[in-house]
Design an enzyme around this catalytic site. Structure first.
Site, mmCIF file in Angstrom:
data_model
loop_
_atom_site.group_PDB
_atom_site.id
_atom_site.type_symbol
_atom_site.label_atom_id
_atom_site.label_comp_id
_atom_site.label_asym_id
_atom_site.label_seq_id
_atom_site.Cartn_x
_atom_site.Cartn_y
_atom_site.Cartn_z
ATOM 1 C CD GLU A 160 -3.038 -0.864 2.286
ATOM 2 O OE1 GLU A 160 -2.811 -0.107 3.232
ATOM 3 O OE2 GLU A 160 -4.111 -1.469 2.160
ATOM 4 C CD GLU A 376 -3.913 -5.835 3.814
ATOM 5 O OE1 GLU A 376 -4.715 -5.045 4.374
ATOM 6 O OE2 GLU A 376 -2.693 -5.641 3.765
HETATM 7 C C1 BG6 Z 1 -4.347 -2.217 5.373
HETATM 8 C C2 BG6 Z 1 -2.959 -2.561 5.846
HETATM 9 O O1 BG6 Z 1 -4.367 -0.864 5.046
HETATM 10 O O2 BG6 Z 1 -5.396 -2.311 6.255
HETATM 11 C C3 BG6 Z 1 -2.924 -3.419 7.103
HETATM 12 O O3 BG6 Z 1 -2.192 -3.144 4.823
HETATM 13 C C4 BG6 Z 1 -3.945 -2.897 8.077
HETATM 14 O O4 BG6 Z 1 -1.627 -3.404 7.600
HETATM 15 C C5 BG6 Z 1 -5.311 -3.074 7.448
HETATM 16 O O5 BG6 Z 1 -3.880 -3.461 9.337
HETATM 17 C C6 BG6 Z 1 -6.438 -2.601 8.343
HETATM 18 O O6 BG6 Z 1 -6.221 -1.291 8.755
HETATM 19 P P1 BG6 Z 1 -6.248 -0.907 10.289
HETATM 20 O O7 BG6 Z 1 -5.684 0.451 10.351
HETATM 21 O O8 BG6 Z 1 -7.680 -0.972 10.666
HETATM 22 O O9 BG6 Z 1 -5.416 -1.946 10.987
#
Ligand code: BG6
Length: 471
Positions: A160, A376
């Site tokens: 990202e 993800e």
């Molecule tokens: C993504 C990242 O943006 O979202 C992860 O690659 C991150 O590392 C995930 O944990 C969820 O975001 P957050 O800030 O809710 O943990």
């Protein structure tokens, strides 16, 4: 690597490994930030779920769930703890053991070379805005390619870059905590994509037959609630901010001249751009795109209020209010829009499953048949466990089921989707949200020896995979 559809889950080094200074590991900018006054939450990833010592148990659990792939990241400062370029053998050994475990169960590793955690010695020189960062990254990635080779069939360079640069220099909630600094944002974004290209150049030198390389993009293509021309213009500008400066050089090896002209009109000094970097980008593009899918990017015409940015995990938002909605606005370019009809999670982020379809279809429309891994997709929530630590996370199941419906529909409609990763494998550190915001398929009981307890969603995913393994 088998061409079977990949079903798995994902983690990142700083978020799950713990062992922050064990076996010769150096400090990363996240270790430094979390240990500093700037970290107002005082929560750190020092131990987290301690994957460093629990990896065998965790990987077995993935296998028992039917997962045939695992996305994780390598900590640069575990491999090269100091700026002297001396490799920490213990660091390599740890990831060798993780790979051994994956091999034992036929789990395909999908490995990110950096997931936010730059070594502190790079941070001290200016982090992603240090012009030497791309040569340092190329050196580090070469060490990884040389050592791990085709044991890793899927490499991704950077996680990202869009979200990372945005949090670092616009929102200011990630180190180096600069706010509203579009000049450094642009510099960081550019250097990240030079890093990506230089790492790919190193990768190509090995002529691997069974390994491919990509990068992981963190946001959806911009869309709007209206077709009016002013909205279309805002969509274009939002893409100029968070999509095109990443996807276009990575996939096409070039920048759109209109984007460059518009950035200059904002008063950004682009003197950091060098022809030799552009030549490297041209010749070193990705084999596949990692696309993270969480929510939409809705644009509307800029109205007022100046350039400003807030994110759903800024400051002390602990998820109890869901008022801290994500906003981004660049004066004269766009503002992000809100759809009053959609559901939000506790941190104010929109839950909108159909965005999975539009994201994938728009990527295909623009970039053709490029292979895409959904690197993800997941639901952050307060989980409530019963007396045995069991979590009935029906909200997470509903989220995943609905998003997957649209992902599989996009696949049926011709998008070259090759794999899907739930964020996250188990509960872990959620950056400055700490540990209350949970994403895992497996609960980690932080108060009881980091005990792992599969949630209802884990069993749901197991069943889902068994029904969809031959798609
Ligand atoms: C993504 C990242 O943006 O979202 C992860 O690659 C991150 O590392 C995930 O944990 C969820 O975001 P957050 O800030 O809710 O943990």
């Amino acid at each position: 690597m088998s061409e079977k559809f990949l079903w798995g889950s994902a983690t990142a080094a700083y978020q799950c490994e713990g062992a922050w200074d064990e076996d010769g590991k150096g400090a990363s900018i996240w270790d430094e930030f979390c240990h500093s006054e700037a970290n107002t939450t005082k929560i750190t990833g020092d131990v987290s779920c301690d994957f460093y010592h629990h990896y065998q148990e965790d990987i077995k659990m993935m296998a028992d769930c039917g997962q045939n792939t695992y996305r994780f990241s390598i900590s640069w400062s575990r491999i090269l703890p100091k700026e002297d370029h001396v490799v920490n053998q213990k660091g390599l050994e740890f990831y060798d053991k993780v790979l051994d475990e994956c091999e034992k169960y036929g789990i395909v590793p999908n490995v990110t070379l950096i997931h936010y955690d730059l070594p502190d010695y790079i941070g001290a020189k200016g982090g992603w805005c240090y012009d030497g960062v791309s040569d340092e990254f190329a050196y580090y990635t070469k060490v990884c390619f040389e050592h791990f080779g085709e044991r890793i069939p899927l490499y991704t360079t950077i996680n990202e870059p869009n979200h990372n640069a945005y949090c670092n220099y616009c929102v200011g909630n990630y180190p180096p905590n600069e706010k509203n600094n579009l000049q450094d944002y642009a510099h960081c974004v550019y250097n990240m994509m030079v890093c990506n290209a230089k790492a790919i150049r190193e990768f190509r030198k090995f002529n691997f037959k069974n390994a491919k390389i990509g990068y992981v993009h963190g946001c959806a293509p911009a869309t709007a609630l209206s077709d009016e021309p002013a909205y279309k213009e805002a969509v274009k500008k939002l893409d100029f901010f968070c999509n095109d400066p990443f996807t276009e050089p990575a996939i096409w090896g070039r920048y759109n001249p209109e984007l460059v002209a518009e950035v200059k009109k904002l008063g950004i000094d682009l003197s950091f751009v060098k022809q030799e970097d552009l030549d490297i980008m041209k010749d070193n593009t990705i084999d596949f795109l990692g696309q993270n899918i969480y929510s939409r990017q809705l644009a509307k015409p800029y109205e007022s209020g100046g350039t400003r940015f807030t994110v759903n995990n800024a400051g002390n938002n602990d998820g109890t209010k869901n008022t801290a909605r994500e906003t981004r606005a660049i004066e004269g370019w766009f503002e992000t829009d809100r759809d009053p009809n959609t559901q939000l999670n506790k941190w104010g982020r929109e839950i909108y499953p159909a965005c999975a379809y539009s994201t994938l279809m728009l990527r295909k429309e623009k970039f053709g048949n490029i292979p895409i891994y959904i690197t993800e997709c997941g639901h952050g929530a307060y989980d409530i466990a019963d007396e045995n630590g069991y979590v009935e996370d029906d909200d997470r199941i509903e989220f995943l089921e609905n998003y997957l419906h649209y992902i599989l529909k996009a696949k049926e409609d011709g998008v070259n989707v090759k794999g899907f990763y739930v964020w996250s494998t188990m509960d872990l550190y959620s950056w400055i949200n700490g540990y209350k915001k949970r994403y895992g398929l497996v609960r980690v009981d932080y108060d009881n020896g980091l005990k792992r307890i599969p949630k209802k969603s884990y069993y749901w995913y197991k069943d889902f995979i068994s029904k969809h393994k031959d798609i």
